[in-house]
Structure formats: structure tokens, C-alpha cells
Design a protein around this motif. Structure first.
Motif, PDB file in Angstrom:
ATOM      1  N   PRO A 158       0.828  -1.215   0.000  1.00  0.00           N
ATOM      2  CA  PRO A 158       0.000   0.000   0.000  1.00  0.00           C
ATOM      3  C   PRO A 158       0.857   1.258   0.000  1.00  0.00           C
ATOM      4  O   PRO A 158       1.764   1.392   0.818  1.00  0.00           O
ATOM      5  N   PRO A 159       0.613   2.179  -0.914  1.00  0.00           N
ATOM      6  CA  PRO A 159       1.405   3.414  -0.964  1.00  0.00           C
ATOM      7  C   PRO A 159       1.056   4.326   0.208  1.00  0.00           C
ATOM      8  O   PRO A 159      -0.020   4.202   0.808  1.00  0.00           O
ATOM      9  N   PRO A 160       1.932   5.259   0.558  1.00  0.00           N
ATOM     10  CA  PRO A 160       1.636   6.192   1.645  1.00  0.00           C
ATOM     11  C   PRO A 160       0.534   7.157   1.238  1.00  0.00           C
ATOM     12  O   PRO A 160       0.334   7.407   0.047  1.00  0.00           O
ATOM     13  N   PRO A 161      -0.189   7.692   2.199  1.00  0.00           N
ATOM     14  CA  PRO A 161      -1.229   8.674   1.860  1.00  0.00           C
ATOM     15  C   PRO A 161      -0.597   9.977   1.383  1.00  0.00           C
ATOM     16  O   PRO A 161       0.540  10.289   1.733  1.00  0.00           O
ATOM     17  N   PRO A 162      -1.320  10.745   0.582  1.00  0.00           N
ATOM     18  CA  PRO A 162      -0.788  12.039   0.135  1.00  0.00           C
ATOM     19  C   PRO A 162      -0.622  12.989   1.320  1.00  0.00           C
ATOM     20  O   PRO A 162      -1.263  12.819   2.362  1.00  0.00           O
ATOM     21  N   PRO A 163       0.233  13.986   1.185  1.00  0.00           N
ATOM     22  CA  PRO A 163       0.388  14.980   2.260  1.00  0.00           C
ATOM     23  C   PRO A 163      -0.915  15.721   2.515  1.00  0.00           C
ATOM     24  O   PRO A 163      -1.817  15.742   1.677  1.00  0.00           O
ATOM     25  N   LYS A 164      -1.003  16.319   3.673  1.00  0.00           N
ATOM     26  CA  LYS A 164      -2.198  17.077   4.033  1.00  0.00           C
ATOM     27  C   LYS A 164      -2.435  18.192   3.029  1.00  0.00           C
ATOM     28  O   LYS A 164      -1.510  18.866   2.591  1.00  0.00           O
ATOM     29  N   GLY A 165      -3.679  18.361   2.637  1.00  0.00           N
ATOM     30  CA  GLY A 165      -4.017  19.370   1.643  1.00  0.00           C
ATOM     31  C   GLY A 165      -3.853  18.895   0.218  1.00  0.00           C
ATOM     32  O   GLY A 165      -3.995  19.684  -0.719  1.00  0.00           O
ATOM     33  N   THR A 166      -3.546  17.605   0.062  1.00  0.00           N
ATOM     34  CA  THR A 166      -3.347  17.018  -1.265  1.00  0.00           C
ATOM     35  C   THR A 166      -4.159  15.730  -1.370  1.00  0.00           C
ATOM     36  O   THR A 166      -4.342  15.028  -0.385  1.00  0.00           O
ATOM     37  N   SER A 167      -4.646  15.433  -2.549  1.00  0.00           N
ATOM     38  CA  SER A 167      -5.381  14.197  -2.789  1.00  0.00           C
ATOM     39  C   SER A 167      -4.998  13.654  -4.163  1.00  0.00           C
ATOM     40  O   SER A 167      -4.469  14.387  -5.002  1.00  0.00           O
ATOM     41  N   CYS A 168      -5.222  12.360  -4.362  1.00  0.00           N
ATOM     42  CA  CYS A 168      -4.952  11.734  -5.656  1.00  0.00           C
ATOM     43  C   CYS A 168      -6.240  11.170  -6.240  1.00  0.00           C
ATOM     44  O   CYS A 168      -7.141  10.763  -5.485  1.00  0.00           O
ATOM     45  N   PRO A 169      -6.369  11.124  -7.554  1.00  0.00           N
ATOM     46  CA  PRO A 169      -7.551  10.517  -8.179  1.00  0.00           C
ATOM     47  C   PRO A 169      -7.684   9.060  -7.727  1.00  0.00           C
ATOM     48  O   PRO A 169      -6.804   8.243  -8.009  1.00  0.00           O
ATOM     49  N   PRO A 170      -8.732   8.706  -7.014  1.00  0.00           N
ATOM     50  CA  PRO A 170      -8.828   7.354  -6.451  1.00  0.00           C
ATOM     51  C   PRO A 170      -8.970   6.264  -7.497  1.00  0.00           C
ATOM     52  O   PRO A 170      -8.598   5.116  -7.259  1.00  0.00           O
ATOM     53  N   THR A 171      -9.495   6.598  -8.658  1.00  0.00           N
ATOM     54  CA  THR A 171      -9.719   5.588  -9.684  1.00  0.00           C
ATOM     55  C   THR A 171      -8.433   5.166 -10.382  1.00  0.00           C
ATOM     56  O   THR A 171      -8.248   3.995 -10.693  1.00  0.00           O
ATOM     57  N   SER A 172      -7.529   6.109 -10.596  1.00  0.00           N
ATOM     58  CA  SER A 172      -6.413   5.848 -11.500  1.00  0.00           C
ATOM     59  C   SER A 172      -5.025   6.138 -10.947  1.00  0.00           C
ATOM     60  O   SER A 172      -4.032   5.729 -11.546  1.00  0.00           O
ATOM     61  N   HIS A 173      -4.919   6.834  -9.816  1.00  0.00           N
ATOM     62  CA  HIS A 173      -3.618   7.272  -9.333  1.00  0.00           C
ATOM     63  C   HIS A 173      -3.390   6.894  -7.870  1.00  0.00           C
ATOM     64  O   HIS A 173      -4.324   6.533  -7.146  1.00  0.00           O
ATOM     65  N   TYR A 174      -2.149   7.006  -7.455  1.00  0.00           N
ATOM     66  CA  TYR A 174      -1.754   6.864  -6.050  1.00  0.00           C
ATOM     67  C   TYR A 174      -0.599   7.822  -5.798  1.00  0.00           C
ATOM     68  O   TYR A 174      -0.008   8.373  -6.742  1.00  0.00           O
ATOM     69  N   TRP A 175      -0.284   8.029  -4.528  1.00  0.00           N
ATOM     70  CA  TRP A 175       0.769   8.983  -4.200  1.00  0.00           C
ATOM     71  C   TRP A 175       2.142   8.353  -4.386  1.00  0.00           C
ATOM     72  O   TRP A 175       2.448   7.323  -3.801  1.00  0.00           O
ATOM     73  N   GLY A 176       2.955   8.979  -5.232  1.00  0.00           N
ATOM     74  CA  GLY A 176       4.313   8.516  -5.462  1.00  0.00           C
ATOM     75  C   GLY A 176       5.283   9.248  -4.549  1.00  0.00           C
ATOM     76  O   GLY A 176       5.550  10.436  -4.768  1.00  0.00           O
ATOM     77  N   GLN A 177       5.745   8.571  -3.524  1.00  0.00           N
ATOM     78  CA  GLN A 177       6.625   9.196  -2.543  1.00  0.00           C
ATOM     79  C   GLN A 177       7.907   9.711  -3.209  1.00  0.00           C
ATOM     80  O   GLN A 177       8.371  10.816  -2.925  1.00  0.00           O
ATOM     81  N   LYS A 178       8.470   8.913  -4.090  1.00  0.00           N
ATOM     82  CA  LYS A 178       9.714   9.295  -4.757  1.00  0.00           C
ATOM     83  C   LYS A 178       9.502  10.449  -5.718  1.00  0.00           C
ATOM     84  O   LYS A 178      10.336  11.357  -5.820  1.00  0.00           O
ATOM     85  N   GLN A 179       8.384  10.441  -6.427  1.00  0.00           N
ATOM     86  CA  GLN A 179       8.114  11.472  -7.429  1.00  0.00           C
ATOM     87  C   GLN A 179       7.572  12.755  -6.789  1.00  0.00           C
ATOM     88  O   GLN A 179       7.631  13.825  -7.379  1.00  0.00           O
ATOM     89  N   GLY A 180       6.972  12.663  -5.603  1.00  0.00           N
ATOM     90  CA  GLY A 180       6.405  13.826  -4.946  1.00  0.00           C
ATOM     91  C   GLY A 180       5.133  14.318  -5.601  1.00  0.00           C
ATOM     92  O   GLY A 180       4.805  15.508  -5.543  1.00  0.00           O
ATOM     93  N   CYS A 181       4.398  13.400  -6.247  1.00  0.00           N
ATOM     94  CA  CYS A 181       3.154  13.760  -6.914  1.00  0.00           C
ATOM     95  C   CYS A 181       2.307  12.498  -7.065  1.00  0.00           C
ATOM     96  O   CYS A 181       2.721  11.413  -6.667  1.00  0.00           O
ATOM     97  N   CYS A 182       1.126  12.650  -7.637  1.00  0.00           N
ATOM     98  CA  CYS A 182       0.265  11.499  -7.908  1.00  0.00           C
ATOM     99  C   CYS A 182       0.724  10.834  -9.200  1.00  0.00           C
ATOM    100  O   CYS A 182       0.917  11.510 -10.214  1.00  0.00           O
ATOM    101  N   VAL A 183       0.905   9.531  -9.165  1.00  0.00           N
ATOM    102  CA  VAL A 183       1.364   8.795 -10.348  1.00  0.00           C
ATOM    103  C   VAL A 183       0.292   7.784 -10.752  1.00  0.00           C
ATOM    104  O   VAL A 183      -0.442   7.265  -9.912  1.00  0.00           O
ATOM    105  N   PRO A 184       0.181   7.491 -12.057  1.00  0.00           N
ATOM    106  CA  PRO A 184      -0.887   6.600 -12.537  1.00  0.00           C
ATOM    107  C   PRO A 184      -0.566   5.124 -12.311  1.00  0.00           C
ATOM    108  O   PRO A 184       0.597   4.725 -12.266  1.00  0.00           O
ATOM    109  N   ARG A 185      -1.622   4.334 -12.166  1.00  0.00           N
ATOM    110  CA  ARG A 185      -1.476   2.882 -12.044  1.00  0.00           C
ATOM    111  C   ARG A 185      -1.274   2.226 -13.409  1.00  0.00           C
ATOM    112  O   ARG A 185      -0.684   1.153 -13.510  1.00  0.00           O
ATOM    113  N   TYR A 186      -1.790   2.863 -14.434  1.00  0.00           N
ATOM    114  CA  TYR A 186      -1.681   2.361 -15.798  1.00  0.00           C
ATOM    115  C   TYR A 186      -1.347   3.532 -16.720  1.00  0.00           C
ATOM    116  O   TYR A 186      -1.474   4.701 -16.316  1.00  0.00           O
ATOM    117  N   PRO A 187      -0.927   3.276 -17.939  1.00  0.00           N
ATOM    118  CA  PRO A 187      -0.639   4.384 -18.858  1.00  0.00           C
ATOM    119  C   PRO A 187      -1.848   5.295 -19.046  1.00  0.00           C
ATOM    120  O   PRO A 187      -2.995   4.857 -19.003  1.00  0.00           O
TER     121      PRO A 187
END
Length: 238
Positions: free
Chosen positions: A54-83
């Protein structure tokens, strides 16, 4: 007879090598494994379907699209599960959030200004001509708020306005619930998912944009590598 000087030989070798170097550099940047795909916006390979843990939750004040993305700790942004779909719309954020393509994350949507409070009519027989109670006889009750506590489940559900269902909130103390319109609610479409009813439309594998139409999930756009099923309810891998 044309003589080939040492200088000309070096020039020819350099000319031949140039496309090979360029090709190797291009392929190297997209040299993903079979379980990965190349994400151009992030400039890296990402695991297909998301991380195994399970990926870490986004920082406070930030959210990721629940259908297609998750929080990328290394990238510092929401990254997609698929292209991402070719020429597709922006990914779908939760209600009250908007996708920001610059920082690649969901940010709180601007709150429209509320209309000025109406001046209450004057009534005879009250101090200063104003009524101390609400029109419905209650004292500050607000039916639209989430997390209402009540020990009796049947009573808590009955407190929701007509047309809304009282769905228990599983991640807070027992007895708390929220009033939802399960005919349009994405995460409780057709019934309270916290009670084992309805469907979470945001959990449809491969979906990019979804909706809840009259209590039924509808897929509008699928991620890259998927296509919409004929019934429009799921995404099928290609």
C-alpha cells in the motif's frame, strides 16, 4: 580513383555512430521491465497496476484521483497505475478537489462565495423583533454534515434528509455516519459500501473516469492498455 584519407575514415565512422548513440539513449530512457510501463509526465518506469505494498497517503491538503492514481513518494506527486489514455481527459479527483496538471495532484477546489444571509422578518412579542429559534424548531441542527454520532443505527439513518442514506463511517468511532445520495455517490453507488451494499466505482480496474448514474457505475474513459466493455461498466485489458 578516389583516395580515402584517415580524416575521411574518422568522419564516416562518426556519421554512422551518431544514429546508434541517439537510438540507444532513447531506448535506455524507456527500458522498462515487463511489469512496468513508461510514464512520460514523470519521466520514469512505473509498476503496472501500482505498487505491491500500500502506498503512503498524500500529504495534508493534497489528494490523488482514487480511480487511476496513487501517491508517489519518490516522485512527490500522484502517479498513474496504468498508462494515461491517448488524448484523454484529466484524471478524476474526488468531489471537492480539482486536478492540477502542473503539480500532478488534486488540490481543494475553490469554494464559491456564499450568498449574504437574509434578514429575518420581524415578529411581534420577541425581544428586538427577532425569533431566537430556527424555523424548524431545532437549535443549530445541520442535516448536511458528515460524522453524526448516534448509538441507535436506525435512528441515525432516519435523521438523514429524504433521498439520502445514512452510511456508517468505518474509519472513525462506532455510531458515526454520513448522509449520502447513493444514486450518484462514486464510492457508494447503489448503496452504502460500508454496509456491504452498492459498489465503489473508483475501484474499477483500469478505469480513468467513472460516474454513478442512478445507482449504477458507468465507465466513461479507460486507462491506456484497456478498452470499455460493451455494457460500459468495466474496462477490459487489451
Amino acid at each position: 580513383m578516389t583516395l580515402i584519407t584517415p580524416f575521411r575514415i574518422c568522419f564516416l565512422l562518426f556519421t554512422i555512430a551518431q544514429p546508434l548513440v541517439a537510438s540507444t539513449a532513447t531506448q535506455g530512457s524507456k527500458n522498462c521491465s515487463e511489469k512496468e510501463f513508461w510514464s512520460k509526465p514523470n519521466g520514469c518506469c512505473l509498476p503496472i497496476g501500482g505498487p505491491q505494498t500500500p502506498p503512503p497517503p498524500p500529504p495534508k491538503g493534497t489528494s490523488c484521483p482514487p480511480t487511476s492514481h496513487y501517491w508517489g513518494q519518490k516522485q512527490g506527486c500522484c502517479v498513474p497505475r496504468y498508462p494515461s489514455p491517448a488524448q484523454g481527459p484529466f484524471p478524476q479527483c474526488r468531489k471537492g478537489w480539482e486536478w492540477n496538471p502542473t503539480v500532478r495532484k488534486c488540490l481543494p477546489a475553490p469554494t464559491p462565495p456564499s450568498p449574504p444571509p437574509s434578514t429575518p422578518s420581524k415578529h411581534h412579542g420577541h425581544n428586538n423583533g427577532y425569533n431566537d429559534h430556527n424555523i424548524n424548531g431545532s437549535h443549530g441542527s445541520n442535516y448536511g454534515h458528515k460524522r453524526r454520532s448516534n448509538h441507535l443505527k436506525s435512528r441515525s439513518i432516519s435523521l438523514c434528509p429524504s433521498g439520502l442514506d445514512g452510511c456508517p463511517i468505518s474509519d472513525v468511532k462506532a455510531g458515526d455516519y454520513e448522509c449520502l445520495d447513493t444514486t450518484t455517490e462514486l464510492e457508494s453507488c447503489g448503496g452504502c459500501t460500508s454496509l456491504g451494499l452498492g459498489q465503489d466505482c473508483t475501484a474499477i480496474v483500469g478505469a480513468w473516469n467513472v460516474g454513478c448514474d442512478q445507482g449504477h457505475c458507468a465507465v466513461y474513459t479507460c486507462s491506456g492498455g484497456f478498452r470499455r466493455a460493451r455494457d460500459g461498466k468495466t474496462c477490459i485489458p487489451l
